[in-house]
Each structure stands twice: as C-alpha cells, then as structure tokens.
Design an enzyme around this catalytic site. Structure first.
Site, PDB file in Angstrom:
ATOM      1  N   GLY A 156       0.806  -1.213   0.000  1.00  0.00           N
ATOM      2  CA  GLY A 156       0.000   0.000   0.000  1.00  0.00           C
ATOM      3  C   GLY A 156       0.838   1.262   0.000  1.00  0.00           C
ATOM      4  N   GLY A 198       1.177  -8.715  -4.114  1.00  0.00           N
ATOM      5  CA  GLY A 198       1.323 -10.059  -4.650  1.00  0.00           C
ATOM      6  C   GLY A 198       2.278 -10.092  -5.838  1.00  0.00           C
ATOM      7  N   ASP A 229       6.338  -6.186   6.146  1.00  0.00           N
ATOM      8  CA  ASP A 229       6.904  -7.469   6.558  1.00  0.00           C
ATOM      9  C   ASP A 229       6.767  -8.529   5.473  1.00  0.00           C
ATOM     10  OD1 ASP A 229       4.163  -7.514   6.870  1.00  0.00           O
ATOM     11  OD2 ASP A 229       4.194  -8.754   8.661  1.00  0.00           O
ATOM     12  N   GLY A 230       5.643  -8.527   4.745  1.00  0.00           N
ATOM     13  CA  GLY A 230       5.480  -9.488   3.654  1.00  0.00           C
ATOM     14  C   GLY A 230       6.487  -9.256   2.547  1.00  0.00           C
ATOM     15  N   THR A 231       6.725  -7.991   2.240  1.00  0.00           N
ATOM     16  CA  THR A 231       7.709  -7.642   1.222  1.00  0.00           C
ATOM     17  C   THR A 231       9.113  -8.048   1.660  1.00  0.00           C
ATOM     18  OG1 THR A 231       6.377  -5.767   0.465  1.00  0.00           O
ATOM     19  CG2 THR A 231       8.714  -5.738  -0.088  1.00  0.00           C
ATOM     20  N   ILE A 258       2.915   1.941   7.130  1.00  0.00           N
ATOM     21  CA  ILE A 258       2.338   3.106   7.774  1.00  0.00           C
ATOM     22  C   ILE A 258       1.838   2.762   9.179  1.00  0.00           C
ATOM     23  CG2 ILE A 258      -0.072   2.852   7.026  1.00  0.00           C
ATOM     24  CD1 ILE A 258       0.055   5.858   6.236  1.00  0.00           C
ATOM     25  N   ASP A 259       1.555   1.471   9.415  1.00  0.00           N
ATOM     26  CA  ASP A 259       1.057   1.024  10.718  1.00  0.00           C
ATOM     27  C   ASP A 259       2.143   0.945  11.782  1.00  0.00           C
ATOM     28  OD1 ASP A 259      -1.376   0.776   9.509  1.00  0.00           O
ATOM     29  OD2 ASP A 259      -1.350  -1.412   9.386  1.00  0.00           O
ATOM     30  N   GLU A 358      -8.596   0.249  12.251  1.00  0.00           N
ATOM     31  CA  GLU A 358      -9.350  -0.576  11.306  1.00  0.00           C
ATOM     32  C   GLU A 358      -9.427  -2.048  11.714  1.00  0.00           C
ATOM     33  OE1 GLU A 358      -7.490  -1.203   7.467  1.00  0.00           O
ATOM     34  OE2 GLU A 358      -5.548  -0.568   8.283  1.00  0.00           O
ATOM     35  N   TYR A 415      -7.423   7.008   2.917  1.00  0.00           N
ATOM     36  CA  TYR A 415      -6.735   7.223   1.651  1.00  0.00           C
ATOM     37  C   TYR A 415      -6.168   8.631   1.538  1.00  0.00           C
ATOM     38  CZ  TYR A 415      -8.500   2.691   0.336  1.00  0.00           C
ATOM     39  OH  TYR A 415      -8.745   1.350   0.301  1.00  0.00           O
TER      40      TYR A 415
END
Length: 524
Positions: A156, A198, A229-231, A258-259, A358, A415
C-alpha cells in the site's frame, strides 16, 4: 593479538573475526568490546565464532551469523558478498575524497561499532544482543561509477515512498531514474514507480534481475526493496536465490509500513506523517461533535493488526474520549462496556469523539458480516469496515433502546493520509534510511533491512524483522498514559491482562545456544 597483525590488503570478509584474538580478549579480566576487524578473514563455517541456527517452522532459513564476545555480548550479523564470493576485490571508498565530509572527525563507521537491541538493563545484566551499525565503510566492494541499481516499491501507499511492486520485475514498465528525474519527487505523495500487491515468484524475479542487465558482468548490481513485513519476506527469498546462484548482487530492504508494525526497529517511515495528518480528521470530528447536542464523532484510522497510529494520534490530540485498537479487546453492552461509558460522557459533556483502528473489534462483528477466509493479494486478511459497523451499532443503541437523539458523524481519512507527501520529519528519516541502505550495499553487505534501533541506524537480518510483528503492549506505560488521557475504561478483565502479559513473554526473542554459552562465559 592486535589489529596491526592483520594485513589490510588481504581480501577478507568484514563479518568475520580472528579466533585467537577472540580467545585472547576473553581471557582478559576487564570488559572490552569484541573486535570485528575491518581486515577480518573469510568467515569460514569452521570458525566457532560464527554459528548456523535452525529455521523456525518449515521454511529454510539461511545460516545466522552469530559473533560472541565477553560478558554476554552477542552480535547477530548480516550476510556479506564475500561469504560466498571470497575473492571479491575491495576498493577505497570514494567518499574519502569528497570535500563535504572533510571536516567530519570520523566519517567512516568503525567495524567494531554495533548497536544493542535493548538499552534498559540492570547492573548485572549481560550485554545482550547487538546489530551491526549502519553507515559508510572505508572500503567498498562496488565501483560507484559502474553500479546499476534496481528499486522496487511494494504494498500500500505510504508517505515517503518517493524519498513498483514485485510484478514490476517481470513487467516491461520500468522507469529510468536520473538525478534530474528524482530531483523533487519527495514533494509528491504516492510513488512514481507504481506499486502492487502479490505477484512474487522468486525464480522469475531473479531471472529478470539477470535478464535486465542488473547482473551483467560489466555492471555492478544492487537491488533495493521497499515494503512491509510481507515484502521483506519476499526480499529474503530473493536474496537466498541470488546467493544460491552465487551472483554478485546485494539485496537491501527498506521497511515500509504506515502502521509501524515492523519488529525490532524503533519506527517506520511515514508513521509521523500519518499521525500528524490524523490530527486533522480528529479535529474535524471534535468540531462537528461539539457543535450539536449529543454529538458523536467516529474516526477510523489505519491499523490492521497494530494500533500505533490510533494510540499516538489520540495522545497528541487530547480531544479523544475513547480509543479502540486491535490489541485491546472491548465490548459494547453491559456494565463497564462502551455504551455505558458513552452515556456517561454524553450526559457530562454533551459530546464525544471515538477513534477506532481498522483492525479493532473484528471479533464482535457478526459472522454473517465478515469474511474470515478472504485475503488480498499480499495475503492480508480482508477486514470489514469496523467504523461503519460501530457507527450503526451506536445509532441503533441510542435511538432504539435509550430514546436519546444523537448526532453522529463518521470520518474515514485512510486514503487521504496514505496519499499525502511526507512531512519534514519523515523526509529526513527517509533520506537517512536511503543513504544507509546504499552504504551497506556498497560495503558488500546483503540480505539485510536497514532501520533505527534505539535511535541508531543498523543493519538487521531479514528474518529478524519478519518473524514477529510489532504491536501495542496494553500492559505497558504508553497504553496506560492513553487511558489516563481519555479516561476510558480499559475494558479488560483480569484474564485479558494475564493473556496480554503471556503474549509479551512469548514474543520475547529466544536465546540462541551461542548466546546462552556466551553469557555463561561472561559470568565466569
């Protein structure tokens, strides 16, 4: 033994160390930092100072480089190109001739410099785990004029991405970056490179790194991967494949979320900007709520698994009456519940503001309304809009059961926050992260993420920032400060508090065998 005995012309890995020197220092009665000589030898697997640890889970994990010292000192080091390409030539760092740095007393980072993971210790505490300090080295393994670098942004949007996606490795939509083209991109939001979720196929990605000329023999090669972390897990897989093929390609990760939920590091870039911009939404909600009778402002902020933005925005605002985050369970009805607290606030003040992350309250949303098994392209669980759901539940409660007329305004600035340019603080942070990443790659380090640890930039092995997630500790002082500021109930039972403390203990990094032995040696 002393560093003078090492021949500086000898091609050696800066992550190794001389064992005799290590043993000699351990025999000394006084405390000394273990030497990581800038002219250290090739870290052969035969060296007892470097240990391989098993992988957590079923994934194949690369050998973890552990350097031990006296009094419980442990360095968890990052890989180096010379680990598998021992004959790589090294060159003097061209920055030594840059007049801008001529006045700096010690511009180059000492090879012995490391940064402790924990800085709050007791008198008898072992020195503990350290990471390699980031920054420029005196010798580099790339000639700067020949470097060809690949930069990819994933996931994101986040303020600061311009100071992608893995699909970009196989799509032929690359952008040539020049000093002129990137001159003012830090003033824009989003990412000029583009981003996606993805699309990670390790073999295809490494094939394309070679096909694109990033790995041609006439060029130097560096890959910079920016993402969460996924990246970073994907970057680790790319590094492993590059190492398997024995390619001279440095892979450096720059943590982006951003989190602020990436482990080990103090803070990720974009977080300060997000908190600052969240203030505008909270202020708008406060103005709206305070302008009408029984006004309620509900603001939903980012925070899928971690409620840092909501917590810090609440503390900074002082206009928030209740903050709900994923880490802290809450309930709506009954004694001590949210609705009871809201009634009290409306009767006393005539208005209130609620901030909700969220990811909060997902377990409270009816089974028919949520999609537990649905994920986005990055593997993140799709969450329902807790802000809309909570707003509707509040309206139903007060109109149907309490016969109280309320005026509720719901604001979702997600956003808007993601797309804005970074503020001054994040601009400086991004600049330093980028420079440290380049310094690390030029020095031959690879398979690392760069990040702040206790205020110092460090090089951290990929697996350390992906094995767990940074979350708000609801039994810590920071959350207590928030409760004191909002005067909201904790919504916690004694069982909840006990479970929270157990989770904190479980998330503490386990000592390695080498760390335990090192501590034993230091205590004798």
């Amino acid at each position: 033994m002393h560093s003078e005995s090492c021949d500086p012309r000898e091609p050696q890995s800066p992550t190794g160390r001389r064992i005799l020197d290590f043993e000699f220092r351990n025999s000394l009665p006084r405390l000394r930092t273990p030497s990581l000589s800038s002219a250290a030898p090739d870290p052969s697997p035969r060296s007892p100072a470097l240990s391989s640890l098993p992988v957590m889970g079923s994934e194949a994990r690369s050998a973890v480089k552990i350097v031990k010292g006296e009094f419980g000192y442990v360095l968890e080091d990052v890989p180096h190109l010379t680990d598998y390409l021992p004959d790589l030539p090294a060159y003097p760092n061209p920055l030594q001739d840059n007049p801008a740095y001529s006045v700096v007393k010690q511009y180059f980072v000492d090879q012995d410099d490391t940064v402790p993971e924990k800085i709050v210790v007791q008198r008898d505490s072992p020195r503990g785990l350290h990471f390699r300090r980031a920054g420029p080295r005196q010798r580099v393994y790339f000639e700067s004029d020949d470097v060809h670098a690949c930069i990819v942004t994933c996931g994101g949007l986040c303020p600061g991405l311009n100071t992608g996606g893995y699909r970009g490795f196989y799509a032929r939509n690359t952008i040539q970056l020049t000093p002129k083209s990137v001159n003012d991109i830090h003033k824009r939001g989003g990412t000029v490179l583009g981003t996606s979720r993805g699309g990670h196929d390790t073999l295809k990605i490494v094939d394309n790194i070679q096909d694109r000329g990033i790995n041609q023999e006439s060029f130097a090669r560096q890959v910079y991967i920016i993402g969460g972390d996924g990246t970073q897990k994907g970057a680790a897989a790319i590094f492993e494949e590059i190492r398997r093929r024995r390619l001279k390609v440095s892979v450096a990760g720059i943590p982006k979320t951003i989190d602020n939920d990436i482990a080990v590091i103090d803070k990720s870039f974009g977080f300060d900007t997000a908190v600052e911009e969240a203030q505008r939404a909270i202020n708008a909600a406060h103005v709206e709520a305070g302008s009408v009778e029984n006004g309620i402002g509900v603001v939903k902020l980012m925070g899928r698994y971690s409620g840092f933005i909501a917590m810090y925005a609440t503390l900074a605002s002082r206009d928030v009456d209740c903050c709900l985050i994923p880490e802290s369970p809450f309930y709506l009805e009954g004694k001590g519940g949210l609705f009871e607290y809201m009634e009290k606030q409306l009767k006393e003040n005539g208005h209130m503001v609620i901030v909700v992350a969220e990811g909060a309250g997902q377990d409270l949303i009816a089974e028919s309304m949520r999609s537990m098994n649905h994920e986005d392209a990055s593997g993140n669980k799709l969450l329902l809009d807790v802000g809309l759901w909570l707003s509707q539940r509040i309206k139903n409660y007060f109109t149907s059961r309490q016969k109280m007329v309320i005026n509720l305004k719901y604001i979702d600035p997600t956003y808007m926050i993601r797309a804005i340019p970074s503020n001054a603080s994040d601009n400086v942070s991004c600049t330093l992260l980028a420079q440290c990443a380049v310094h690390g790659a030029m020095a031959g380090y690879t398979g690392f993420t760069v990040g702040l640890v206790n205020g110092r930039h460090t090089y951290i092995p990929f697996d350390r920032v992906t094995e767990t997630r940074n979350t708000v500790v609801i039994t810590d002082r920071m959350w207590a400060r928030l409760l004191s500021s909002t005067n909201q109930p904790s919504f916690l039972s004694s069982k909840d508090i006990e479970e929270a403390n157990m989770m904190v203990e479980e998330e503490q990094p386990k000592q390695t065998v080498d760390e335990e032995k090192s501590m034993e040696n230091g205590s004798t």
